[in-house]
Structures are given as structure tokens and as C-alpha cells.
Design an enzyme around this catalytic site. Structure first.
Site, PDB file in Angstrom:
ATOM      1  N   ASN A   1       0.872  -1.191   0.000  1.00 53.52           N
ATOM      2  CA  ASN A   1       0.000   0.000   0.000  1.00 53.52           C
ATOM      3  C   ASN A   1       0.901   1.231   0.000  1.00 53.52           C
ATOM      4  O   ASN A   1       1.529   1.535   1.012  1.00 53.52           O
ATOM      5  CB  ASN A   1      -0.889  -0.050   1.254  1.00 53.52           C
ATOM      6  CG  ASN A   1      -1.677   1.222   1.468  1.00 53.52           C
ATOM      7  OD1 ASN A   1      -1.766   2.086   0.584  1.00 53.52           O
ATOM      8  ND2 ASN A   1      -2.262   1.361   2.657  1.00 53.52           N
TER       9      ASN A   1
ATOM     10  N   GLY B   1       2.574   2.219  10.840  1.00 55.51           N
ATOM     11  CA  GLY B   1       3.548   3.297  10.676  1.00 55.51           C
ATOM     12  C   GLY B   1       4.302   3.662  11.939  1.00 55.51           C
ATOM     13  O   GLY B   1       4.936   4.712  12.015  1.00 55.51           O
TER      14      GLY B   1
ATOM     15  N   LYS C   1       0.072   4.317  -0.268  1.00 60.19           N
ATOM     16  CA  LYS C   1      -0.565   5.512   0.327  1.00 60.19           C
ATOM     17  C   LYS C   1      -0.372   6.742  -0.575  1.00 60.19           C
ATOM     18  O   LYS C   1      -0.276   6.597  -1.792  1.00 60.19           O
ATOM     19  CB  LYS C   1      -0.030   5.728   1.747  1.00 60.19           C
ATOM     20  CG  LYS C   1      -0.183   4.457   2.600  1.00 60.19           C
ATOM     21  CD  LYS C   1       0.037   4.652   4.062  1.00 60.19           C
ATOM     22  CE  LYS C   1      -0.129   3.314   4.770  1.00 60.19           C
ATOM     23  NZ  LYS C   1       0.004   3.412   6.219  1.00 60.19           N
TER      24      LYS C   1
ATOM     25  N   GLU D   1      -6.764   4.842   8.073  1.00 59.19           N
ATOM     26  CA  GLU D   1      -6.507   6.255   7.731  1.00 59.19           C
ATOM     27  C   GLU D   1      -7.729   6.874   7.055  1.00 59.19           C
ATOM     28  O   GLU D   1      -7.991   8.067   7.206  1.00 59.19           O
ATOM     29  CB  GLU D   1      -5.257   6.348   6.838  1.00 59.19           C
ATOM     30  CG  GLU D   1      -3.992   6.085   7.656  1.00 59.19           C
ATOM     31  CD  GLU D   1      -2.834   5.498   6.872  1.00 59.19           C
ATOM     32  OE1 GLU D   1      -2.861   5.528   5.633  1.00 59.19           O
ATOM     33  OE2 GLU D   1      -1.882   5.007   7.518  1.00 59.19           O
TER      34      GLU D   1
ATOM     35  N   HIS E   1      -9.591   1.379   5.229  1.00 60.80           N
ATOM     36  CA  HIS E   1      -8.295   1.511   5.902  1.00 60.80           C
ATOM     37  C   HIS E   1      -8.458   2.485   7.071  1.00 60.80           C
ATOM     38  O   HIS E   1      -9.207   3.457   6.972  1.00 60.80           O
ATOM     39  CB  HIS E   1      -7.254   2.026   4.905  1.00 60.80           C
ATOM     40  CG  HIS E   1      -5.858   1.982   5.439  1.00 60.80           C
ATOM     41  ND1 HIS E   1      -5.396   2.915   6.340  1.00 60.80           N
ATOM     42  CD2 HIS E   1      -4.843   1.113   5.225  1.00 60.80           C
ATOM     43  CE1 HIS E   1      -4.138   2.617   6.652  1.00 60.80           C
ATOM     44  NE2 HIS E   1      -3.783   1.530   5.996  1.00 60.80           N
TER      45      HIS E   1
ATOM     46  N   GLU F   1      -5.490  -4.783  10.863  1.00 62.22           N
ATOM     47  CA  GLU F   1      -4.434  -3.786  11.052  1.00 62.22           C
ATOM     48  C   GLU F   1      -4.694  -3.001  12.336  1.00 62.22           C
ATOM     49  O   GLU F   1      -5.448  -2.017  12.327  1.00 62.22           O
ATOM     50  CB  GLU F   1      -4.416  -2.805   9.869  1.00 62.22           C
ATOM     51  CG  GLU F   1      -4.129  -3.454   8.541  1.00 62.22           C
ATOM     52  CD  GLU F   1      -3.566  -2.428   7.563  1.00 62.22           C
ATOM     53  OE1 GLU F   1      -2.418  -2.593   7.149  1.00 62.22           O
ATOM     54  OE2 GLU F   1      -4.262  -1.452   7.251  1.00 62.22           O
TER      55      GLU F   1
ATOM     56  N   SER G   1       3.425  -2.113  10.395  1.00 62.72           N
ATOM     57  CA  SER G   1       4.879  -2.178  10.593  1.00 62.72           C
ATOM     58  C   SER G   1       5.489  -3.536  10.228  1.00 62.72           C
ATOM     59  O   SER G   1       6.383  -4.032  10.917  1.00 62.72           O
ATOM     60  CB  SER G   1       5.250  -1.788  12.031  1.00 62.72           C
ATOM     61  OG  SER G   1       4.832  -0.458  12.286  1.00 62.72           O
TER      62      SER G   1
HETATM   63  P1  PGA Z   1       2.868   0.260   7.682  1.00 62.21           P
HETATM   64  O1  PGA Z   1       1.397   0.506   7.060  1.00 62.21           O
HETATM   65  O2  PGA Z   1       3.373  -1.023   7.085  1.00 62.21           O
HETATM   66  O3  PGA Z   1       3.663   1.456   7.224  1.00 62.21           O
HETATM   67  O4  PGA Z   1       2.706   0.190   9.151  1.00 62.21           O
HETATM   68  C1  PGA Z   1       0.501  -0.549   6.905  1.00 62.21           C
HETATM   69  C2  PGA Z   1      -0.805  -0.047   6.331  1.00 62.21           C
HETATM   70  O5  PGA Z   1      -1.229   1.054   6.685  1.00 62.21           O
HETATM   71  O6  PGA Z   1      -1.426  -0.731   5.499  1.00 62.21           O
END
Ligand code: PGA
Length: 258
Positions: free
Chosen positions: A9, A173, A11, A97, A95, A167, A213
Site C-alpha cells: 500500500n 507506521g 498511500k 486512515e 483503511h 491492522e 509495521s
Molecule cells: P505500515 O502501514 O506497514 O507502514 O505500518 C501498513 C498499512 O497502513 O497498510
């Protein structure tokens, strides 16, 4: 049969020029894939540039979001028809976010899942608890609610096109990945919920990915857990070498479950 799935992903990071370059590097690094499915989800504006790079290379294309209607007066929005025309097969929905920064509710997420399925897309429903929900003992209730409301009204026949990504919000992140045993426990809760919704046979085809992560270092521990059917990778998917380390870090060799 659930073939392990690794999704990158990207983003809101790459221009279409950067995305094309990164996709090319990833294609070269990965070589031919065996026993694992890989999907890249660049920003909308990069989809057309990345599609030809992936074509014929065994790597799928995904989008990061989709609108809940098929077409209409929704300035700035992208429909499933537009994604299908760009050779997208997967789409992330809900997601954290999107939930946090764009105010997406479980109801809206459900409408998006419906739209993706109305078209020919394979939705990846993202769920996961906040840190305080986990510490407050609400983990199970939160992910059960997100799964059942996100899948409200979805026919069990659609289960084979569906993926869930667990997640935990506190792991995204932050460099603080969930322990494999904690991911496995949450996946188990999700699996039981899917059984209630779709029945034992149909629910068995749904893959449950872990995200938050994920790196080349922690991927093998996750791949060792039968409950984890793959990973959704953010930060580490922006570097071809790190992403390849994740794809090659235990997913290809493990026995396929289902
Ligand atoms: P990350 O993000 O691997 O940077 O923690 C995962 C995600 O948001 O899908």
C-alpha cells in the site's frame, strides 16, 4: 485453498513517474513468484502508469479506495468502473486512515464493499482496534463489529472474492508490529465472525492478512502462523529491496491452508 497474499500500500507517496520506477524495481527484484500472490496498490493517479509494468508479470494491481456509487455527480471521487478499466483487480476498503482522516463509518465502508463487489473487484476490508480499545479490553468487540457491519448484506457467494486485513491502528507506521501470537489471536476472532456470517465452508476461502509495521525482519514470524494468510505492507513496500525481503520471507514455502 488460501494462497498467501502480500499487498503493498503506497498511500499518498508517489507521483506516477516515481510509481512506475518503483514498480519496475519491484518486478525485477521479485522475479517469478511461486506459492504467493503479490498486489501493488499505488495512488489513483499512478494506476495507469503502473498497470503496463505489472502486466504479464504475475503481480496484481489494486486501488486504495473506491466510491460507493457506480457513477454520478461526486466531484473528485473514483468509481469501481474506473478502477476496473485500469486493470485493477483489488481495492482496499475502510483503511484506518480513511476511517480517521476522512470520517468513514462502518456503514460507509459497507457501501464501498458492496460497490466493489457489484463491479468485478476483490475488496480488502481493513479492520483493527485503537490502542485504548485494546487496553480497555474491547479488542474482540471492535473487530467483530467492524467485520459484521462492513459485510452487512453481503451474499456468501461473494466470500471467495473477499480479503480481510487486520491492522491494529497502534501498529501502523509506528515500527511497533503486533506479535505474531497477538495477530493470530485477532485473526482467530475474525475467522469465527466470518463463519457466523458466511457459514463454515464459504468463510474458509477468505484470506485474513496482518498489517502494521511489517518488515523483512518480522515477516517470517507472521508467516509461521497458520492463522495469518499474508500481509498488508505500507512503509516497507516503498523500497524494492525491503518489499522483496517480505515477499520472500517465508510465504512461498509454507503449506497452503484452507
Ligand atoms: P505500515 O502501514 O506497514 O507502514 O505500518 C501498513 C498499512 O497502513 O497498510
Amino acid at each position: 485453498m488460501r494462497v498467501p497474499l502480500v499487498i503493498g500500500n503506497w498511500k499518498m507517496t508517489t507521483t506516477h513517474v516515481e510509481a512506475k520506477d518503483l514498480a519496475q524495481q519491484i518486478v525485477e527484484r521479485l522475479g517469478s513468484l511461486h506459492g504467493v500472490e503479490v498486489v501493488l496498490a499505488p495512488p489513483f493517479t499512478s494506476l495507469a502508469a503502473v498497470a503496463p509494468v505489472l502486466r504479464g508479470r504475475g503481480i496484481g494491481l489494486g486501488a486504495q479506495d473506491v466510491h460507493w456509487e457506480d457513477r454520478g455527480a461526486f466531484t473528485g471521487a473514483i468509481s469501481h468502473r474506473m478502477l476496473e478499466a485500469l486493470e485493477c483487480t483489488y481495492v482496499l476498503v475502510g483503511h484506518s486512515e480513511r476511517r480517521k482522516h476522512f470520517g468513514e463509518s462502518d456503514h460507509l465502508v459497507n457501501r464501498k464493499i458492496q460497490a466493489a463487489l457489484r463491479g468485478g473487484l476483490k475488496p480488502v476490508l481493513c479492520v483493527g482496534e485503537e490502542e485504548q480499545e485494546r487496553s480497555g479490553g474491547q479488542l474482540r468487540a471492535v473487530i467483530r463489529r467492524q467485520v459484521s457491519q462492513g459485510l452487512e448484506g453481503i451474499d456468501s457467494g461473494a466470500a471467495e472474492r473477499l480479503t480481510i486485513a487486520y491492522e491494529p491502528v497502534w501498529a501502523i507506521g509506528t515500527g511497533k508490529s503486533a506479535k505474531p501470537e497477538d495477530a493470530a489471536e485477532a485473526h482467530d476472532v475474525i475467522r469465527r465472525q466470518l463463519e457466523r456470517i458466511f457459514g463454515p465452508d464459504r468463510s474458509r476461502t477468505v484470506r485474513i492478512l496482518y498489517g502494521g509495521s511489517v518488515t523483512g525482519e518480522n515477516t517470517a514470524g507472521l508467516a509461521a502462523r497458520a492463522e495469518v494468510d499474508g500481509v498488508l505492507v505500507g512503509g516497507a513496500s516503498l523500497d524494492a529491496q525491503s518489499f522483496a525481503a517480505i515477499v520472500h520471507g517465508g510465504w512461498e514455502t509454507r503449506p497452503i491452508t484452507g
